[in-house]
Design a protein around this motif. Structure first.
Motif, PDB file in Angstrom:
ATOM      1  N   MET A 152      57.214  36.525 -31.891  1.00 41.56           N
ATOM      2  CA  MET A 152      57.685  35.655 -32.979  1.00 41.56           C
ATOM      3  C   MET A 152      57.612  36.327 -34.336  1.00 41.56           C
ATOM      4  SD  MET A 152      56.459  31.727 -32.284  1.00 41.56           S
ATOM      5  CE  MET A 152      57.459  31.048 -33.601  1.00 41.56           C
ATOM      6  N   ALA A 196      58.001  35.037 -38.726  1.00 43.28           N
ATOM      7  CA  ALA A 196      58.003  33.864 -39.604  1.00 43.28           C
ATOM      8  C   ALA A 196      58.778  34.191 -40.865  1.00 43.28           C
ATOM      9  CB  ALA A 196      56.579  33.457 -39.951  1.00 43.28           C
ATOM     10  N   ASN A 210      52.130  26.415 -40.011  1.00 42.58           N
ATOM     11  CA  ASN A 210      52.796  26.525 -38.706  1.00 42.58           C
ATOM     12  C   ASN A 210      52.302  27.749 -37.936  1.00 42.58           C
ATOM     13  OD1 ASN A 210      54.408  24.222 -38.809  1.00 42.58           O
ATOM     14  ND2 ASN A 210      56.022  25.276 -39.967  1.00 42.58           N
ATOM     15  N   MET A 211      52.136  28.867 -38.632  1.00 43.81           N
ATOM     16  CA  MET A 211      51.632  30.074 -37.959  1.00 43.81           C
ATOM     17  C   MET A 211      50.275  29.805 -37.321  1.00 43.81           C
ATOM     18  SD  MET A 211      52.641  33.264 -40.474  1.00 43.81           S
ATOM     19  CE  MET A 211      51.777  34.501 -39.501  1.00 43.81           C
ATOM     20  N   PHE A 257      50.649  27.817 -34.203  1.00 44.93           N
ATOM     21  CA  PHE A 257      51.119  28.650 -33.081  1.00 44.93           C
ATOM     22  C   PHE A 257      50.016  29.572 -32.571  1.00 44.93           C
ATOM     23  CE2 PHE A 257      55.547  27.681 -34.456  1.00 44.93           C
ATOM     24  CZ  PHE A 257      56.033  27.285 -33.218  1.00 44.93           C
ATOM     25  N   CYS A 312      59.814  31.235 -36.728  1.00 44.99           N
ATOM     26  CA  CYS A 312      59.309  29.995 -37.313  1.00 44.99           C
ATOM     27  C   CYS A 312      59.712  30.022 -38.790  1.00 44.99           C
ATOM     28  CB  CYS A 312      57.796  30.004 -37.129  1.00 44.99           C
ATOM     29  SG  CYS A 312      56.943  28.783 -38.065  1.00 44.99           S
ATOM     30  N   TYR A 365      61.789  27.433 -34.545  1.00 45.35           N
ATOM     31  CA  TYR A 365      60.973  26.287 -34.978  1.00 45.35           C
ATOM     32  C   TYR A 365      61.256  26.153 -36.464  1.00 45.35           C
ATOM     33  CZ  TYR A 365      57.038  23.155 -35.754  1.00 45.35           C
ATOM     34  OH  TYR A 365      56.270  22.066 -36.076  1.00 45.35           O
ATOM     35  N   GLU A 406      61.481  23.888 -40.148  1.00 50.13           N
ATOM     36  CA  GLU A 406      60.906  22.738 -40.853  1.00 50.13           C
ATOM     37  C   GLU A 406      61.966  21.693 -41.200  1.00 50.13           C
ATOM     38  OE1 GLU A 406      58.308  21.181 -41.515  1.00 50.13           O
ATOM     39  OE2 GLU A 406      57.049  22.619 -40.449  1.00 50.13           O
ATOM     40  N   GLY A 459      60.256  20.525 -37.218  1.00 47.78           N
ATOM     41  CA  GLY A 459      58.851  20.260 -37.535  1.00 47.78           C
ATOM     42  C   GLY A 459      58.503  18.780 -37.698  1.00 47.78           C
ATOM     43  N   TRP A 498      53.834  22.368 -31.258  1.00 46.54           N
ATOM     44  CA  TRP A 498      54.130  23.800 -31.226  1.00 46.54           C
ATOM     45  C   TRP A 498      54.159  24.288 -29.774  1.00 46.54           C
ATOM     46  CZ3 TRP A 498      51.284  20.892 -34.444  1.00 46.54           C
ATOM     47  CH2 TRP A 498      51.756  20.813 -35.769  1.00 46.54           C
ATOM     48  N   PHE A 503      57.422  23.442 -28.176  1.00 49.02           N
ATOM     49  CA  PHE A 503      58.457  24.439 -28.477  1.00 49.02           C
ATOM     50  C   PHE A 503      58.336  25.633 -27.526  1.00 49.02           C
ATOM     51  CE2 PHE A 503      59.488  28.353 -31.025  1.00 49.02           C
ATOM     52  CZ  PHE A 503      60.867  28.197 -31.026  1.00 49.02           C
TER      53      PHE A 503
END
Lengths: 405, 436
Positions: free
Chosen positions: B46, B48, B58-59, B62, B117, B140, B142, B169, B364, B367
């Motif tokens: 992933m 971001a 969010n990180m 995850f 993300c 993913y 927001e 999100g 998360w 996802f």
């Protein structure tokens, strides 16, 4: 810049002349002459505010000074549609009191202004007219405390004195009867200019409706209750509008009465007291929860002033004139002819060499959604201007309608 | 697979994949001949884009998933945020490998990822969501997924064309109270639903007109503005962009992806929109914050349902979603709250043959699972678009002061070309929304 308005000014002058000649619908009488406040200033302020509606022509009746001879104080109340009480002082002669009560019982309108709800503690009928009062030895004998707590109306008969306030401050006024003609169309809450927040009022509260309250914050030595600020009362056939706001003291400025919320609710309350209805439109500068709005010199902001200020706008200045313009656009957006009139005036700013780049950008942003073909040549012209090219492109692009996907 | 089975399985697979750390380059699972589907033994690779407060949050969410994902690259226009995000990733894998970018174009060009993300100011969503999806990355993203309806339509089209997995999100969907409330409502436990109230936070009262100031050296201001008009910097960028219409619609559009989304979920309105919208906004008179501080609008749907959306101070029940039907109401809000006109409603059992909404207990994880399985997530792009559309149409009704007629099938405003212009917002050159 002057050219833009020459016709407008001419027209305005014509209408002004006309309105001076026309018969105003109602006569108002302000009763003043004694109080623990600056009545010399407040009576003039109230007259200015009422006369501005073009509905009222206002006279002032002045009582003798404190402890003076009252025997000749006999205003002819019956000539008037409303009597505005700006008075907190000595008792009136019995005949005057009787005449006043007859006037109200027979359908006369009354406006109770701020400290007038302190007056006449021992005059039973007057206290029924004001609904709630304070100070001058009022207590549980005069009626309950009335206020809101947690959104519930509270009628509290506990013992205690009436009338209090902490230091003056700006506070939020919240509508409780938003559908009442006086409040209909106004925001449900607005920030009021720096003022006393009358609290712990008590009285007979008969036939009384609380239209709006203000939270008396304990941090400002308040009661922690939502205290009544605007009320209506009926007495016989008479309608009474009571505003607890509008303190005018000895200071040079009077933020409480310059507040647009105070001015407009007084104007609307006065009309309602006179006829039971309100015909006035909501002004575009009415405040909301975001902050109080003041009218120095009690003048409503005009479209001409808004446009002048936008034409002179630089990014360090207030954008309130743009907000006004946006509200004016919203008011007429369903009316193509009126919208075009507005558009023409906006476009004239684009053409003005003296208007600022930032002012023109504000105009371009609005034209982007509400402009018609009329504005296109003027906007296209600005594509040649390096500082305005982006903003003009935005306008022309948006006017084409949404992109296809 | 039951929940507990899946958990232990993933735990084992995480242990099995520790070896991957020694590789100089993490190879995305999609490049390993799995036909686009990931084997559970491989970590999701992933990146971001946007590593401000929400991006880093969010990180973290995850990274808590038993190391099922590995962040290999981060991208931000603010070098401070970028370094913090790198530290977050490197700290989790105990290395110094996470790469940093200041331009998403370079990031998308150079990095070989499975998923990204994205947490950016709304005015950037149209371009960057679309660009990532066109790279066939799982996203993913927001909420709200777009600043304008046109941006939203473009993103939906891109997701459908590229057949990637999208999770919005809108994490309330993965909380049990919201799920339960919506499932009771949609299964008729309130009888026929006739109206819905959605209370969202009250607006921000503003900061006046702060002076123009020097741009902090860590911030690429022109790139932060991107497609929005060029303006001088006044100290407002991260987080507080929320209060300026060029970048956001305020609390209304911020929260649409929560309480309006939940309202749609429980009323079966996820794939449609209102037909008539009318309302009133209260705008601050002074200052650079210009989103409505109060808002109140009403939406009518073709099936007769009405939805009122307003700031919470205007509602007796305050913040949250309330469905009203013939037989009562259910109110749901943050803080695991769930109330009903009659508590017995909340004890109702949903039968086997009734509607069972997708269940997720971690947004998360949902996802990641869906990227692996190819199934639809709990908050797919189409429903996110419908949720924010309600707010954006409300915004148009408030700005114009007019009653807006909307065709939810053709997705166009009817009979009002002026209002229809507000469905789109031109970008500043050279930025363009790609054609899909």
């Amino acid at each position: 810049m002057k050219k833009r308005y020459s016709l407008l000014l001419l027209l305005a002058g014509f209408f002004l002349l006309q309105s001076c000649q026309e018969n105003r619908a109602y006569r108002a009488l302000i009763v003043t002459g004694q109080s623990n406040h600056n009545w010399q200033a407040s009576a003039t302020i109230l007259k200015t505010i009422l006369d501005q509606t073009k509905l009222f022509s206002t006279d002032i009746a002045q009582t003798p000074k404190e402890k003076g001879d009252m025997s000749n104080f006999h205003p002819n109340f019956s000539k008037y549609s409303i009597v505005v009480m700006d008075y907190n002082g000595d008792s009136w002669p019995e005949a005057t009191k009787t005449a006043f009560l007859e006037y109200v019982k027979n359908g006369g309108g009354v406006v109770i202004y701020h400290e007038a709800d302190n007056s006449f503690p021992d005059w039973k009928e007057y206290n029924e007219i004001i609904g709630l009062g304070g100070w001058n030895h009022r207590s549980e004998k005069d009626g309950p405390y009335v206020y809101y707590s947690k959104n519930q109306l509270v009628i509290d008969t506990v013992k205690g004195s009436a009338g209090s306030h902490g230091p003056q401050h700006e506070y939020l006024v919240r509508a409780r009867k938003a559908d009442h003609p006086i409040l209909k169309g106004l925001p449900v809450a607005w920030m009021h200019g720096k003022d006393e927040l009358y609290s712990t009022l008590r009285g007979p509260a008969k036939n009384m409706e609380i239209l709006a309250t203000a939270y008396a914050d304990t941090a400002k030595r308040g009661t922690g209750r939502d205290e009544p600020m605007l009320m209506t009362i009926t007495y016989g056939k008479g309608r009474i509008f009571h505003t607890a706001m509008g303190h005018v003291g000895k200071d040079a400025t009077h933020p409480a009465t310059e507040c647009v919320g105070f001015i407009v609710t007084l104007q609307r309350g006065a009309e309602w007291a006179a006829c039971g209805n309100v015909t006035q439109t909501i002004p575009i500068d009415f405040p909301n929860v975001a902050g109080s709005v003041s009218r120095p010199e009690y003048k409503e902001v005009t479209l001409t002033e808004d446009l002048d200020k936008i034409a002179a706008y630089t990014i360090d200045k207030s954008t309130k004139y743009l907000t006004d313009l946006q509200a004016r656009i919203r008011q007429v957006s369903g009316n193509p002819a009126a919208l075009l009139d507005l558009e023409k005036q906006m476009v004239s700013i684009l053409k003005e060499t003296g208007a600022t780049v930032e002012g023109k950008k504000l105009i371009l942003k609005e034209l982007a959604w509400m402009g018609s073909d009329y504005c296109i040549p003027a906007v296209q012209e600005l594509l040649k201007n390096d500082e305005l090219k982006d903003a003009a492109t935005f306008t022309l692009e948006r006017m084409k309608g949404p992109r296809k996907i | 697979m039951t929940n507990s089975n899946r958990r232990s399985f993933l735990k084992n697979s995480a242990v099995a994949s520790v070896g991957a750390l020694v590789l100089p380059q993490i190879i995305p699972s999609t490049a390993m001949g799995m036909g686009g589907k990931l084997a559970p033994s491989n970590r999701l690779v992933m990146g971001a884009i946007g590593t401000g407060s929400q991006g880093k949050s969010n990180m973290r969410d995850f990274l808590e998933l038993n190391k099922e994902v590995q962040f290999v690259a981060v991208c931000d226009v603010d070098t401070n945020n970028l370094q913090k995000a790198k530290a977050l990733a490197d700290g989790a894998y105990v290395n110094n490998d996470c790469r940093t970018y200041g331009d998403y174009r370079e990031f998308l060009e150079k990095e070989k990822l499975d998923a990204v993300c994205i947490a950016l100011p709304d005015h950037w969503h149209g371009i960057i969501y679309t660009a990532a999806v066109e790279k066939k990355l799982h996203v993913y993203g927001e909420k709200p997924i777009c600043r304008t309806i046109r941006d939203g339509q473009t993103i939906v089209k891109a997701v459908q064309k590229n057949k990637i997995t999208w999770q919005t999100g809108s994490w309330q969907r993965s909380r049990p109270n919201f799920h339960r409330g919506a499932e009771l409502a949609i299964n008729g436990r309130l009888g026929k639903i006739h109206h819905i109230e959605v209370g969202l936070p009250n607006g921000n009262r503003g900061i006046g007109t702060p002076p123009v100031q020097d741009v902090p050296k860590e911030l690429n201001w022109d790139m932060w503005l991107g497609p929005a008009p060029k303006v001088a910097y006044r100290g407002v960028s991260h987080w507080n962009w929320r209060w300026i219409l060029e970048y956001s619609g305020g609390q209304l559009t911020d929260w649409a992806g929560h309480h309006i989304d939940i309202a749609n979920w429980g009323a079966g309105l996820e794939h449609t929109g209102p037909v008539e919208i009318v309302g009133e906004g209260v705008y601050p008179r002074e200052g650079i914050y210009n989103v409505p501080v109060e808002y109140d609008f009403n939406c009518k749907y073709a099936n007769g349902i009405e939805m009122r959306v307003c700031n919470e101070a205007r509602l007796e029940k305050g913040s949250g979603t309330t469905w009203y039907g013939d037989k009562g109401w259910i109110h749901v809000n943050r803080g695991e709250t769930l109330f009903a006109s009659d508590p017995k409603i909340l004890e109702e059992v949903i039968g086997e043959n009734e509607i069972h909404l997708i269940k997720s207990d971690n947004h998360w994880q949902n996802f990641v699972n869906c990227v692996r399985s190819g199934e639809k997530t709990i908050a797919p792009v189409e429903v996110a678009y419908r949720a924010i559309s309600v707010a954006l149409l409300g915004e148009i009704a408030m700005q114009t002061g007019q009653k807006i007629q909307w065709d939810p099938d053709k997705e166009e405003i009817i009979g009002n070309p002026m209002a229809a212009r507000l469905l789109d917002r031109p970008y500043r050159a050279p930025w363009q929304l790609p054609t899909i």
